[in-house]
Write an enzyme that holds these catalytic residues in place. Structure first.
Site, mmCIF file in Angstrom:
data_model
loop_
_atom_site.group_PDB
_atom_site.id
_atom_site.type_symbol
_atom_site.label_atom_id
_atom_site.label_comp_id
_atom_site.label_asym_id
_atom_site.label_seq_id
_atom_site.Cartn_x
_atom_site.Cartn_y
_atom_site.Cartn_z
ATOM 1 N N TYR A 83 0.906 -1.109 -0.063
ATOM 2 C CA TYR A 83 0.112 -0.104 0.112
ATOM 3 C C TYR A 83 0.678 1.309 0.130
ATOM 4 O O TYR A 83 0.555 2.222 -0.689
ATOM 5 C CB TYR A 83 -1.072 -0.072 1.178
ATOM 6 C CG TYR A 83 -2.170 -0.852 0.797
ATOM 7 C CD1 TYR A 83 -2.173 -2.355 1.018
ATOM 8 C CD2 TYR A 83 -3.111 -0.484 -0.037
ATOM 9 C CE1 TYR A 83 -3.325 -3.016 0.841
ATOM 10 C CE2 TYR A 83 -4.505 -1.248 -0.304
ATOM 11 C CZ TYR A 83 -4.363 -2.665 -0.055
ATOM 12 O OH TYR A 83 -5.219 -3.376 -0.497
ATOM 13 N N HIS A 104 -15.208 1.124 -2.298
ATOM 14 C CA HIS A 104 -14.130 0.172 -1.614
ATOM 15 C C HIS A 104 -13.271 1.020 -0.852
ATOM 16 O O HIS A 104 -12.033 0.251 -0.639
ATOM 17 C CB HIS A 104 -13.135 -0.297 -2.997
ATOM 18 C CG HIS A 104 -14.132 -1.316 -4.007
ATOM 19 N ND1 HIS A 104 -13.780 -1.509 -5.164
ATOM 20 C CD2 HIS A 104 -15.238 -2.079 -3.623
ATOM 21 C CE1 HIS A 104 -14.570 -2.618 -5.550
ATOM 22 N NE2 HIS A 104 -15.634 -2.770 -4.919
ATOM 23 N N CYS A 156 -9.169 -0.053 17.888
ATOM 24 C CA CYS A 156 -10.396 0.688 18.438
ATOM 25 C C CYS A 156 -11.079 1.339 17.184
ATOM 26 O O CYS A 156 -12.251 2.186 17.378
ATOM 27 C CB CYS A 156 -9.774 1.920 19.134
ATOM 28 S SG CYS A 156 -8.837 3.195 18.209
ATOM 29 N N CYS A 209 -4.645 4.403 20.406
ATOM 30 C CA CYS A 209 -4.587 3.150 21.470
ATOM 31 C C CYS A 209 -3.173 2.281 21.159
ATOM 32 O O CYS A 209 -2.922 1.407 21.845
ATOM 33 C CB CYS A 209 -5.936 2.217 21.157
ATOM 34 S SG CYS A 209 -5.730 1.447 19.687
ATOM 35 N N ASN A 215 -14.597 1.643 -22.734
ATOM 36 C CA ASN A 215 -13.600 0.758 -22.282
ATOM 37 C C ASN A 215 -12.986 0.521 -23.604
ATOM 38 O O ASN A 215 -13.673 0.367 -24.577
ATOM 39 C CB ASN A 215 -14.219 -0.443 -21.682
ATOM 40 C CG ASN A 215 -13.021 -1.507 -20.858
ATOM 41 O OD1 ASN A 215 -12.126 -1.435 -21.557
ATOM 42 N ND2 ASN A 215 -13.263 -1.745 -19.870
ATOM 43 N N ALA A 253 -10.783 6.333 -21.633
ATOM 44 C CA ALA A 253 -11.737 7.097 -20.972
ATOM 45 C C ALA A 253 -11.379 8.523 -21.187
ATOM 46 O O ALA A 253 -11.782 9.562 -21.391
ATOM 47 C CB ALA A 253 -11.751 6.975 -19.557
HETATM 48 C C1 BV8 Z 1 -17.496 -9.341 -1.000
HETATM 49 C C2 BV8 Z 1 -9.915 -2.073 -2.788
HETATM 50 C C3 BV8 Z 1 -18.668 -10.567 0.400
HETATM 51 C C4 BV8 Z 1 -8.297 -3.098 -2.285
HETATM 52 C C5 BV8 Z 1 -11.199 -3.587 -4.210
HETATM 53 C C6 BV8 Z 1 -14.253 -16.140 -5.099
HETATM 54 C C7 BV8 Z 1 -13.484 -16.175 -3.925
HETATM 55 C C8 BV8 Z 1 -13.320 -15.083 -3.019
HETATM 56 C C9 BV8 Z 1 -14.226 -13.864 -3.081
HETATM 57 C C10 BV8 Z 1 -15.027 -13.986 -4.412
HETATM 58 C C11 BV8 Z 1 -14.980 -14.988 -5.079
HETATM 59 N N1 BV8 Z 1 -16.178 -14.834 -6.410
HETATM 60 C C12 BV8 Z 1 -16.417 -13.605 -6.001
HETATM 61 C C13 BV8 Z 1 -15.824 -13.394 -4.938
HETATM 62 C C14 BV8 Z 1 -16.252 -11.764 -4.127
HETATM 63 C C15 BV8 Z 1 -15.135 -10.818 -4.594
HETATM 64 C C16 BV8 Z 1 -15.130 -10.550 -6.018
HETATM 65 O O1 BV8 Z 1 -15.910 -10.189 -6.802
HETATM 66 N N2 BV8 Z 1 -13.818 -11.441 -6.480
HETATM 67 C C17 BV8 Z 1 -13.598 -11.313 -8.171
HETATM 68 C C18 BV8 Z 1 -11.952 -11.023 -8.128
HETATM 69 C C19 BV8 Z 1 -14.018 -12.712 -8.418
HETATM 70 N N3 BV8 Z 1 -15.931 -9.529 -4.189
HETATM 71 C C20 BV8 Z 1 -15.188 -9.370 -2.882
HETATM 72 O O2 BV8 Z 1 -14.690 -9.948 -2.162
HETATM 73 C C21 BV8 Z 1 -16.062 -8.162 -2.443
HETATM 74 N N4 BV8 Z 1 -16.731 -8.183 -1.244
HETATM 75 O O3 BV8 Z 1 -18.253 -10.207 -1.802
HETATM 76 O O4 BV8 Z 1 -17.865 -9.658 0.387
HETATM 77 C C22 BV8 Z 1 -19.307 -10.486 1.915
HETATM 78 C C23 BV8 Z 1 -20.562 -9.760 1.980
HETATM 79 C C24 BV8 Z 1 -21.096 -9.363 3.323
HETATM 80 C C25 BV8 Z 1 -20.161 -9.570 4.570
HETATM 81 C C26 BV8 Z 1 -19.026 -10.059 4.300
HETATM 82 C C27 BV8 Z 1 -18.350 -10.395 2.989
HETATM 83 C C28 BV8 Z 1 -15.209 -6.900 -2.035
HETATM 84 C C29 BV8 Z 1 -14.681 -6.622 -3.490
HETATM 85 C C30 BV8 Z 1 -13.624 -5.180 -3.267
HETATM 86 C C31 BV8 Z 1 -12.381 -5.538 -3.279
HETATM 87 N N5 BV8 Z 1 -11.412 -4.517 -3.158
HETATM 88 N N6 BV8 Z 1 -10.285 -2.633 -3.979
HETATM 89 C C32 BV8 Z 1 -7.437 -2.182 -3.199
HETATM 90 O O5 BV8 Z 1 -7.639 -1.484 -4.238
HETATM 91 O O6 BV8 Z 1 -6.357 -2.324 -2.772
HETATM 92 S S1 BV8 Z 1 -11.486 -4.217 -5.774
HETATM 93 C C33 BV8 Z 1 -10.374 -3.531 -7.019
HETATM 94 O O7 BV8 Z 1 -10.665 -4.354 -8.069
HETATM 95 C C34 BV8 Z 1 -10.449 -2.090 -7.061
HETATM 96 O O8 BV8 Z 1 -11.196 -1.391 -6.502
HETATM 97 C C35 BV8 Z 1 -10.895 -2.235 -8.695
HETATM 98 O O9 BV8 Z 1 -11.283 -0.914 -8.974
HETATM 99 C C36 BV8 Z 1 -11.545 -3.259 -8.852
HETATM 100 C C37 BV8 Z 1 -12.232 -3.778 -10.001
HETATM 101 O O10 BV8 Z 1 -11.313 -4.036 -10.870
HETATM 102 P P1 BV8 Z 1 -11.549 -2.764 -11.885
HETATM 103 O O11 BV8 Z 1 -11.600 -1.526 -11.481
HETATM 104 O O12 BV8 Z 1 -12.508 -3.309 -13.044
HETATM 105 O O13 BV8 Z 1 -10.040 -3.035 -12.658
HETATM 106 P P2 BV8 Z 1 -9.395 -4.001 -13.867
HETATM 107 O O14 BV8 Z 1 -7.930 -4.011 -13.799
HETATM 108 O O15 BV8 Z 1 -10.163 -5.258 -13.442
HETATM 109 O O16 BV8 Z 1 -9.974 -3.460 -15.013
HETATM 110 C C38 BV8 Z 1 -9.644 -2.257 -15.417
HETATM 111 C C39 BV8 Z 1 -10.423 -2.158 -16.859
HETATM 112 O O17 BV8 Z 1 -10.227 -0.829 -17.284
HETATM 113 C C40 BV8 Z 1 -10.410 -3.047 -18.008
HETATM 114 O O18 BV8 Z 1 -11.602 -3.351 -18.393
HETATM 115 C C41 BV8 Z 1 -9.455 -2.225 -19.125
HETATM 116 O O19 BV8 Z 1 -9.910 -2.773 -20.315
HETATM 117 C C42 BV8 Z 1 -10.118 -0.864 -18.760
HETATM 118 N N7 BV8 Z 1 -9.172 0.212 -19.163
HETATM 119 C C43 BV8 Z 1 -7.574 0.094 -19.246
HETATM 120 N N8 BV8 Z 1 -7.191 1.489 -19.723
HETATM 121 C C44 BV8 Z 1 -8.220 2.274 -19.908
HETATM 122 C C45 BV8 Z 1 -9.381 1.254 -19.538
HETATM 123 N N9 BV8 Z 1 -10.696 1.905 -19.769
HETATM 124 C C46 BV8 Z 1 -10.820 3.196 -19.925
HETATM 125 N N10 BV8 Z 1 -9.748 4.010 -20.234
HETATM 126 C C47 BV8 Z 1 -8.645 3.582 -20.280
HETATM 127 N N11 BV8 Z 1 -7.367 4.215 -20.633
HETATM 128 ZN ZN ZN Z 2 -6.774 2.509 17.992
#
Ligand code: BV8
Ligand code: ZN
Length: 241
Positions: A67, A119, A130, A150, A213, A231
């Protein structure tokens, strides 16, 4: 493409309620690597390997190095024309909401208001004991930052894979998606849930859904219009005077 852009510009002008959903692609032209594209690696780790509570429990120092690397990178980049155009679109729209999956804070930096950062935000830290949350602008926080209140270990105030989203933000995002008449989905691979379900909530409520996209995604088959391109090139044309 031009006719599509002209028609979309008209549609934006006439829309009652616009919702925009952005992903990592909207920050790509600022120089921030996307998650699934090439360059989305850090020391041969994928973000999805490190953005989890398990990774943090196993090796919090490594996750903090990841991070801090992103905080330092983001602190050095600028918003790009897509961020700025979305801020301008909000100013000109009657009813506008921006939902972002990104944690880089660049929409806020570009002047967008009331952004739903579903997110979290990489500039916010949360105490693992805390629960205190505060903004921490210093890019490199070291590998074991301690809570000022804390003394316990801090973590990034972001949603990791396997963690639930803030229920209030999630409910608002669904409600906004299901009540808009125009949704723009910009720069997301539409893989990560629950964000990837917001466009279908818009479609089933009769909204016109547009995807911007360079590549087609799982959404492409179900949206009303796909504009293939960057974009930073397309979005400014949608708000050009
Ligand atoms: C939840 C913060 C349940 C952190 C992020 C199997 C196993 C384990 C989990 C799962 C599973 N199947 C499904 C899940 C659920 C999981 C999930 O969806 N996994 C995926 C990988 C399958 N989801 C979760 O875990 C979520 N929580 O479901 O919890 C729950 C419910 C209640 C109580 C308890 C639990 C949480 C998801 C959030 C994760 N955190 N980010 C960090 O960033 O460090 S997600 C992370 O991916 C980012 O936020 C990012 O934005 C996001 C999505 O990716 P994209 O934004 O789409 O980025 P990507 O690279 O994929 O794509 C980029 C796109 O841009 C491409 O299409 C490309 O073509 C395009 N592009 C490129 N250049 C350009 C462009 N477009 C325009 N212009 C350009 N120039
Ligand atoms: Zn604390």
């Amino acid at each position: 493409m031009h006719a599509d852009i002209d028609a979309l510009r008209e549609r934006i002008r006439g829309a009652k309620k616009i919702v925009v959903l952005t992903g990592a692609g909207v920050s790509a032209e600022s120089g921030i690597p996307t998650f699934r594209g090439d360059g989305g690696l850090w020391r041969n780790y994928r973000a999805t390997d490190l953005a989890t509570p398990e990774a943090f429990a196993r090796n919090s120092a490594l996750v903090w190095e990841f991070y801090n690397w992103r905080r330092i990178l983001i602190s050095k980049v600028e918003c790009n024309p897509a961020h700025r155009a979305l801020a301008a679109m909000q100013k000109g729209a009657a009813d506008f909401a921006l939902i972002t999956q990104n944690i880089d804070g660049l929409h806020l930096k570009a002047g967008s208001r009331n952004v739903l950062e579903i997110h979290g935000n990489i500039w916010k830290v949360r105490c693992t004991h805390c629960g205190d949350v505060h903004l921490e602008e210093k890019p490199d926080l070291g590998t074991a930052p301690a809570c000022g209140k804390c003394g316990a270990l801090l973590r990034p105030h972001v949603v990791w894979f396997g963690e639930g989203l803030d229920p209030v933000l999630l409910e608002s995002a669904y409600r906004l998606s299901a009540s808009c008449d125009l949704m723009l989905v910009i720069g997301t691979s539409a893989v990560v849930q629950p964000a990837a379900s917001f466009p279908s909530a818009a479609t089933s409520s009769g909204a016109f859904v547009v995807e911007i996209n360079p590549e087609r995604t799982p959404l492409s088959a179900s949206v009303d219009l796909t504009l293939l391109g960057k974009a930073g090139e397309i979005v400014p044309q949608l708000v050009a005077a």
